[in-house]
Design a protein around this motif. Structure first.
Motif, PDB file in Angstrom:
ATOM      1  N   GLN A 206       0.829  -1.204   0.000  1.00  0.00           N
ATOM      2  CA  GLN A 206       0.000   0.000   0.000  1.00  0.00           C
ATOM      3  C   GLN A 206       0.861   1.251   0.000  1.00  0.00           C
ATOM      4  OE1 GLN A 206      -3.613   0.541   0.201  1.00  0.00           O
ATOM      5  NE2 GLN A 206      -2.847   2.584  -0.237  1.00  0.00           N
ATOM      6  N   TRP A 209      -1.052   8.220   0.535  1.00  0.00           N
ATOM      7  CA  TRP A 209      -1.812   9.217  -0.212  1.00  0.00           C
ATOM      8  C   TRP A 209      -1.274  10.617   0.065  1.00  0.00           C
ATOM      9  CZ3 TRP A 209      -7.722   7.868   0.570  1.00  0.00           C
ATOM     10  CH2 TRP A 209      -7.971   6.601   0.015  1.00  0.00           C
ATOM     11  N   LEU A 227      -6.042  12.591   7.980  1.00  0.00           N
ATOM     12  CA  LEU A 227      -5.520  11.493   7.180  1.00  0.00           C
ATOM     13  C   LEU A 227      -4.008  11.346   7.328  1.00  0.00           C
ATOM     14  CD1 LEU A 227      -7.689  11.946   3.971  1.00  0.00           C
ATOM     15  CD2 LEU A 227      -7.775  10.055   5.599  1.00  0.00           C
ATOM     16  N   HIS A 230      -3.601   9.068  10.090  1.00  0.00           N
ATOM     17  CA  HIS A 230      -3.972   7.722   9.663  1.00  0.00           C
ATOM     18  C   HIS A 230      -2.819   7.030   8.945  1.00  0.00           C
ATOM     19  CE1 HIS A 230      -6.094   4.442   7.701  1.00  0.00           C
ATOM     20  NE2 HIS A 230      -5.733   4.922   6.522  1.00  0.00           N
ATOM     21  N   PHE A 231      -2.191   7.734   8.003  1.00  0.00           N
ATOM     22  CA  PHE A 231      -1.118   7.111   7.230  1.00  0.00           C
ATOM     23  C   PHE A 231       0.194   7.061   7.998  1.00  0.00           C
ATOM     24  CE2 PHE A 231      -3.929   8.276   3.659  1.00  0.00           C
ATOM     25  CZ  PHE A 231      -3.931   7.067   2.983  1.00  0.00           C
ATOM     26  N   GLN A 235      -1.428   3.221   9.786  1.00  0.00           N
ATOM     27  CA  GLN A 235      -0.984   2.288   8.754  1.00  0.00           C
ATOM     28  C   GLN A 235       0.426   1.775   9.033  1.00  0.00           C
ATOM     29  OE1 GLN A 235      -3.742   1.478   7.469  1.00  0.00           O
ATOM     30  NE2 GLN A 235      -3.543   1.985   5.315  1.00  0.00           N
ATOM     31  N   ASN A 248      -6.621   0.837   1.695  1.00  0.00           N
ATOM     32  CA  ASN A 248      -7.336   2.090   1.478  1.00  0.00           C
ATOM     33  C   ASN A 248      -8.154   2.128   0.190  1.00  0.00           C
ATOM     34  OD1 ASN A 248      -4.590   3.328   3.084  1.00  0.00           O
ATOM     35  ND2 ASN A 248      -6.616   3.883   3.805  1.00  0.00           N
ATOM     36  N   TYR A 289       3.083  -1.573   4.166  1.00  0.00           N
ATOM     37  CA  TYR A 289       2.807  -0.163   3.887  1.00  0.00           C
ATOM     38  C   TYR A 289       4.115   0.565   3.635  1.00  0.00           C
ATOM     39  CZ  TYR A 289       1.792   4.745   4.827  1.00  0.00           C
ATOM     40  OH  TYR A 289       1.709   6.110   4.748  1.00  0.00           O
ATOM     41  N   TRP A 313     -17.475   5.651   5.252  1.00  0.00           N
ATOM     42  CA  TRP A 313     -16.295   5.217   5.998  1.00  0.00           C
ATOM     43  C   TRP A 313     -16.622   4.839   7.445  1.00  0.00           C
ATOM     44  CZ3 TRP A 313     -11.656   8.904   4.455  1.00  0.00           C
ATOM     45  CH2 TRP A 313     -11.344   8.683   3.108  1.00  0.00           C
TER      46      TRP A 313
END
Length: 458
Positions: A206, A209, A227, A230-231, A235, A248, A289, A313
């Motif tokens: 992955q 983004w 986000l 999140h990443f 992740q 994702n 990731y 979501w």
């Protein structure tokens, strides 16, 4: 006599405000205060759960940054070089891509690349535009296939599932998916594919983004901050600990054998990507990731689009949790730690409790505490926007858990696409337009326009 006097003077008084005030005082002490106190303790328990989850991820991410080796050192990885190939381009796995502009810019031998455009739009103008774009690339010698369906059953999952049925993709082994507004780095495949080739237990790689319109407005800036956590944390922690992280949906490359073993794409929820990732994880597959492998996309810049996205979501994971909780708990192919991580950390705390706590504490307990000074919950900040969205997410989580109406509602997140460039310099001369970053090869139109990009390898 005193009780009768109280009743006659209070509840039969022509002063309506006085009646309501007396009724409130009458029920507050024996009923409201105890109930609100219980709610405070429940919120406290939920806040501790969320805090411990954040603390755990914080500790792990610090250890990852300080002591963990980079993915290229933890896994076997060798760069793919043209001059070292004895068999020419045959050594490059065959790639199957679903998208237009972004896919055609990937650095990969042309004879090992097939582009499939899955068009689920209902607007004939859009269909004509996409088909002409495909013909333009075909005239340049690109192996591109334009596919449409008779029905839109299953939405994205249905489109991806249908795309696998064509004969010209049977020889492919890996698939990478990009939505219409996504633009991967040219070296995306060359960096990601070696992890899959040299590590047969990895099902998915992955990417991270990035957003071309993050500075468009306050809404997009707030989304980027959320986000980014999140990443950068969620992740990374799931990948580094081999526990689990949710695919994702786009910007990731799959091993086709893992997709098939997991049962393929399924449209039973609105988070078909997470569904597939969970099922593959329960089969023993690993996920990787790469935080430094980036793919550009666009954030919803209107509140309506953002609200529909957040419903999907929030509702989808809750509904998936309802459907898969027992299957995860009874699975014999994964460790007890992984079961606990997926059920408690990934689903229960992050996808359900986090929404419930935000809504009930900030939107219920705190406002009521103003009317009930006997109960004093403490808080540092009350953010109006987050309160509104917490209600929306909590409602969606309830819908998912109870499988109520709108549980399978799918409204494609509206993106402005090249409309951003029309604004010219109104947003400031230092901003890059979406057209400049995505190029003029593809335009993002109304809600029902879809393109995907996937890579498959022999």
């Amino acid at each position: 006599m005193a009780a009768n006097s109280f009743t006659s003077e209070s509840f039969y008084s022509p002063d309506i405000g006085g009646q309501i005030s007396m009724l409130w005082e009458f029920i507050k002490a024996p009923l409201i205060v105890p109930l609100l106190t219980i709610c405070v303790y429940i919120c406290l328990a939920m806040s501790i759960m969320v805090f411990m989850e954040r603390l755990y991820m914080g500790i792990v991410i610090v250890l990852v940054k300080l002591f963990w080796k980079k993915p290229e050192k933890r896994y076997k990885w060798e760069a793919m070089r043209d001059d070292d190939l004895e068999d020419g381009n045959a050594a490059f796995p065959m790639v199957y891509k679903i998208s237009i502009g972004a896919a055609c810019n990937l650095s990969w031998p042309a004879d090992r690349l097939v582009i499939q455009v899955l068009d689920d739009s209902t607007d004939f103008t859009i269909k004509d535009m996409i088909e002409r774009e495909c013909l333009r690339w075909a005239s340049k010698g690109v192996n591109i296939r334009y596919q449409i369906r008779e029905t839109r059953g299953g939405y994205k999952a249905g489109a991806l599932k249908e795309g696998l049925k064509h004969d010209y993709v049977k020889q492919c082994e890996y698939v990478v998916i990009f939505d219409a507004d996504f633009r991967p780095e040219p070296e995306f495949l060359r960096r990601a594919v070696p992890f899959l080739i040299h590590n047969p237990d990895i099902a998915l790689v992955q990417a991270r983004w990035r957003f071309v319109n993050s500075n468009e407005c306050l809404l997009t800036r707030m989304q980027e901050m959320s986000l980014d956590y999140h990443f950068t944390v969620e992740q990374e922690v799931g990948s580094a600990t081999h526990a689990f992280f949710g695919f994702n949906g786009t910007g990731g490359i799959w091993r086709i054998a893992a997709i098939n073993e997991a049962g393929g794409w399924n449209d039973r929820t609105t988070v078909e990507d997470m569904d597939l990732a969970v099922r593959a994880g329960l089969k023993g597959w690993k996920f990787l990731y790469l935080g430094d492998l980036q793919v550009y996309s666009e954030l919803p810049s209107t509140f309506k689009a953002f609200r529909f996205q957040q419903h999907r979501w929030s509702c989808g994971p809750a509904n998936l949790f309802r459907k898969m909780m027992m299957g995860i708990a009874t699975n014999k192919k994964v460790t007890l730690y992984k079961k606990f991580y997926v059920i408690y950390s990934f689903f229960f705390v992050r996808k359900i409790i986090a929404h419930f706590f935000t809504f009930f504490f900030y939107c219920v307990v705190l406002p009521l505490s103003i009317l009930v000074p006997e109960v004093v919950p403490s808080a540092l900040l009350w953010v109006l926007f987050e309160n509104v969205m917490s209600f929306h997410r909590t409602k969606a989580a309830f819908i998912g858990l109870l499988e109520a109406k709108r549980v399978n509602e799918w409204v494609v997140t509206e993106k402005l696409g090249d409309k951003l460039s029309i604004k010219g310099n109104k947003s400031g001369s230092n901003k890059k337009s979406l057209r400049k970053l995505l190029g003029d090869r593809i335009q993002v139109h109304e809600l029902d326009s879809r393109c995907f990009c996937s890579c498959w390898m022999l």
